[in-house]
Design an enzyme around this catalytic site. Structure first.
Site, PDB file in Angstrom:
ATOM      1  N   ALA A   1      21.528  68.877  43.941  1.00 23.26           N
ATOM      2  CA  ALA A   1      21.513  68.356  42.556  1.00 23.26           C
ATOM      3  C   ALA A   1      20.916  67.150  42.218  1.00 23.26           C
ATOM      4  O   ALA A   1      19.887  66.705  42.871  1.00 23.26           O
ATOM      5  CB  ALA A   1      23.240  68.292  42.404  1.00 23.26           C
ATOM      6  N   SER A   2      21.510  66.325  41.423  1.00 25.65           N
ATOM      7  CA  SER A   2      21.026  65.194  40.823  1.00 25.65           C
ATOM      8  C   SER A   2      20.597  63.939  41.771  1.00 25.65           C
ATOM      9  O   SER A   2      20.169  63.012  41.501  1.00 25.65           O
ATOM     10  CB  SER A   2      21.673  64.637  39.536  1.00 25.65           C
ATOM     11  OG  SER A   2      21.885  65.463  38.579  1.00 25.65           O
TER      12      SER A   2
END
Length: 625
Positions: free
Chosen positions: A327-328
């Site tokens: 993810a981020s």
């Protein structure tokens, strides 16, 4: 009447017959006596050495002496795996006339289920060589020992032996790191050194116990004993003492490991903490854990099925085997990739209306904030975790340049030194997809990878490792679990080249953005960055568990718990001289900034402010998590 003819007795003939017969008998006796004498001479003189040796072998027995297994300790000398005295039941099948009958009698004496006969028979065959004892049962209690002593005369070839047995005092929190030992099985018997493992009934199966089996086991010894006709030892004639296994001091800090396990509070997830300067793994938590002591003496079918069928998968080591979309958390690395490849500059901006569209395509790739962040540059894109900026950056980089740069941080590779069973994760590229699926790479897939989704999968250990390399300004360290073997320090080889950027100031630019994540007014994890006593760099991430349709909105309330997003957070501190890098993953917990960041903050506080932090009284779970 017929005429009867009288005959005279021939005594001389009778004497001759008697003499001949007597002579023949004497010759026969002499011949037999000679044969016996010759055989006796052959046995007593010619074959003297052979038979005296056989006699001694029936009277003198060589017994193996298994070595004591080395201990496992944490970095502060706290005992993590010890050896406790116990009594085991062994059998030498060659000294048993009727094996099945003897085992049946043994089951009756000890009050075991009849079905155990087959299991005991199988165990009697699991040994390295003939006349070597095979382990039948472990951890006999006093009642069983007494019953066996009373019935000893009925159980030839069966002995009760006093041995040391592996024990894990903090088994749940350490089960995945240490692994466990278990009975040597039939397949392992074929490959083991028969001399060195003579008399040894247990071997490392997983974790550190398996990785360092050769060092922990030691070297077997032997003793020569004199026995009576029943096989009972009368006296010891000589011995070669075994060499005990080496003690191993791990890099793990038991208090920090325990805190991480308590913070997860039984939820599915993992916390991995690494010391950036050395690569020493300070904590490697996988939750939930399990009782490794059950496996030492042989776990019951019921207990094993209970662990196997548990939907939370307690046997699964999430720290090194769990593969999650990062993810981020990868956006700081991606920003460096853009700078290094000349795709972006620190001041270059992108306008975010809440979505991104590929040129000449109508599909919208949404930002997590539906109405968008407006105009963002690199620093703000990291601080607010803007997806549109990184969609654009990934598209301009292309999947292959992005993959090449991420490999430099260890994504998609196994870079640890002694972490048994670590998974490589997946760092996708066009070539990878062609080899894996026989398909070409599509531009839309690059966008998914650009925000740490799609095919990209990483383990918590990989995320912590990459964060440690980032904290080191590209200087590579090899994650490892052994700090000292005996008194010798462990110095793992460097597995990858250091990362040198065209401009060293780019490290500071990314650090500044990650610090603003914690302390900036727009920082996604600013609640966890309040009242910091040190400078902390962090990045949150929220990984989707399933793919949404193009215009579908994520609504956790409408989904079952196991379809909720995973919460991720990576961090290191202090920024100016990093002492710890950490990766936190909590499965299906939701947003990373609210559910994973508070856990990372408590771990960093505990390590960096140890004198003030009381680890034993640390809160189990914060309101924010």
């Amino acid at each position: 009447m017929p005429k009867r003819r009288d005959t005279l007795k021939d005594t001389e003939q009778e004497v001759r017959v008697f003499r001949n017969r007597s002579l023949l008998a004497v010759l026969l006796v002499l011949l037999m006596s000679g044969g016996l004498a010759a055989r006796l001479f052959y046995l007593q003189v010619v074959q003297h050495d052979v038979f005296i040796t056989r006699s001694d072998q029936n009277r003198v027995r060589v017994e193996p002496l298994p070595p004591n297994r080395g201990l496992l300790m944490d970095r502060n000398g706290v005992l993590l795996a010890e050896n406790r005295p116990t009594y085991n039941l062994t059998i030498v099948p060659e000294r048993v006339d009727d094996l099945e009958a003897t085992l049946g009698l043994l089951v009756d004496i000890l009050g075991l289920p009849e079905s155990d006969v087959a299991a005991l028979k199988a165990r009697s065959r699991q040994r390295q060589r003939p006349f070597q004892p095979a382990l039948l049962l472990s951890e006999l209690d006093e009642r069983q020992i007494a019953q066996l002593a009373v019935n000893r005369y009925r159980l030839p070839g069966i002995e009760v032996e006093a041995q040391l047995l592996r024990y894990y005092p903090d088994t749940d929190i350490m089960s995945h790191v240490l692994g466990y030992v278990g009975r040597i099985n039939a397949e392992e018997v074929k490959t083991l050194d028969k001399g060195n493992y003579a008399g040894t009934h247990f071997i490392g199966k997983t974790g550190i116990e398996r990785e360092y089996e050769a060092l922990l086991h030691g070297t077997a010894g032997l003793r020569k004993v004199e026995t009576n006709a029943r096989g009972r030892v009368l006296r010891e004639l000589g011995r070669t003492d075994p060499v005990p296994g080496q003690d191993i001091t791990l890099t793990i800090d038991k208090q920090l490991q325990q805190l991480g396990y308590e913070l997860l509070d039984g939820r599915r997830g993992s916390i991995v903490a690494i010391e950036p300067a050395t690569g020493e793994i300070l904590a490697m938590v996988s939750s939930p854990g399990f009782d490794a002591n059950l496996f030492v003496t042989g776990i019951s079918h019921r207990d094993y099925q209970g662990l196997r069928s548990n939907p939370d998968l307690p046997l699964y080591n999430r720290a090194i085997r769990g593969q999650y979309p990062p993810a981020s958390t990868i956006k700081p690395f991606e920003a460096l990739a853009g700078l290094e490849n000349g795709v972006i500059t620190p001041k270059k901006t992108v306008y975010d209306p809440g979505f991104y569209k590929l040129p000449e395509h109508s599909r919208r790739y949404h930002n997590w904030l539906r109405w968008g962040h407006g105009r963002v540059d690199m620093r703000r894109a990291i601080v607010v975790s803007n997806d549109t900026y990184f969609y654009n950056l990934a598209h301009e980089l292309g999947i292959d340049r992005l993959a090449d740069f991420m490999h430099r941080f260890g994504f998609g590779e196994v870079t640890s030194h002694d972490v048994h069973g670590a998974a490589s994760g997946v760092m996708p590229s066009s070539e990878w997809k062609r080899e894996r699926y026989g398909q070409v790479w599509f531009p839309g897939e690059t966008l998914s990878v650009g925000i740490g989704q799609g095919y990209w999968l990483s383990t918590p250990l990989q995320l912590a490792t990459a964060t440690a390399v980032l904290a080191n300004r590209g200087e590579w360290v090899t994650p490892h679990l052994a700090k000292r073997i005996g008194d010798e320090p462990v110095e793992p080889p460097q597995v990858k080249d250091d990362i040198e950027l065209a401009n060293e100031e780019w490290w500071d630019l990314v650090y500044g953005a990650m610090e603003d994540v914690m302390t900036g007014s727009e920082g996604t994890a600013r609640r966890s960055g309040e009242d910091l006593d040190y400078r902390m760099a962090g990045k949150s991430g929220t990984a989707q568990v399933f793919t949404l349709a193009n215009d579908e909105r994520y609504n956790a309330a409408e989904l079952e718990e196991r379809l909720h997003d995973h919460a991720l957070f990576t961090a290191f501190a202090p920024i100016e001289n990093p002492g710890i890098a950490i990766a936190v993953i909590v499965e299906n917990a939701g947003g990373g900034s609210s559910n994973a960041a508070p856990l990372a903050r408590k771990m960093l506080d505990a390590w960096l402010l140890r004198e003030e932090a009381e680890l034993d009284e640390a809160p189990i779970r914060s309101e924010e998590s």
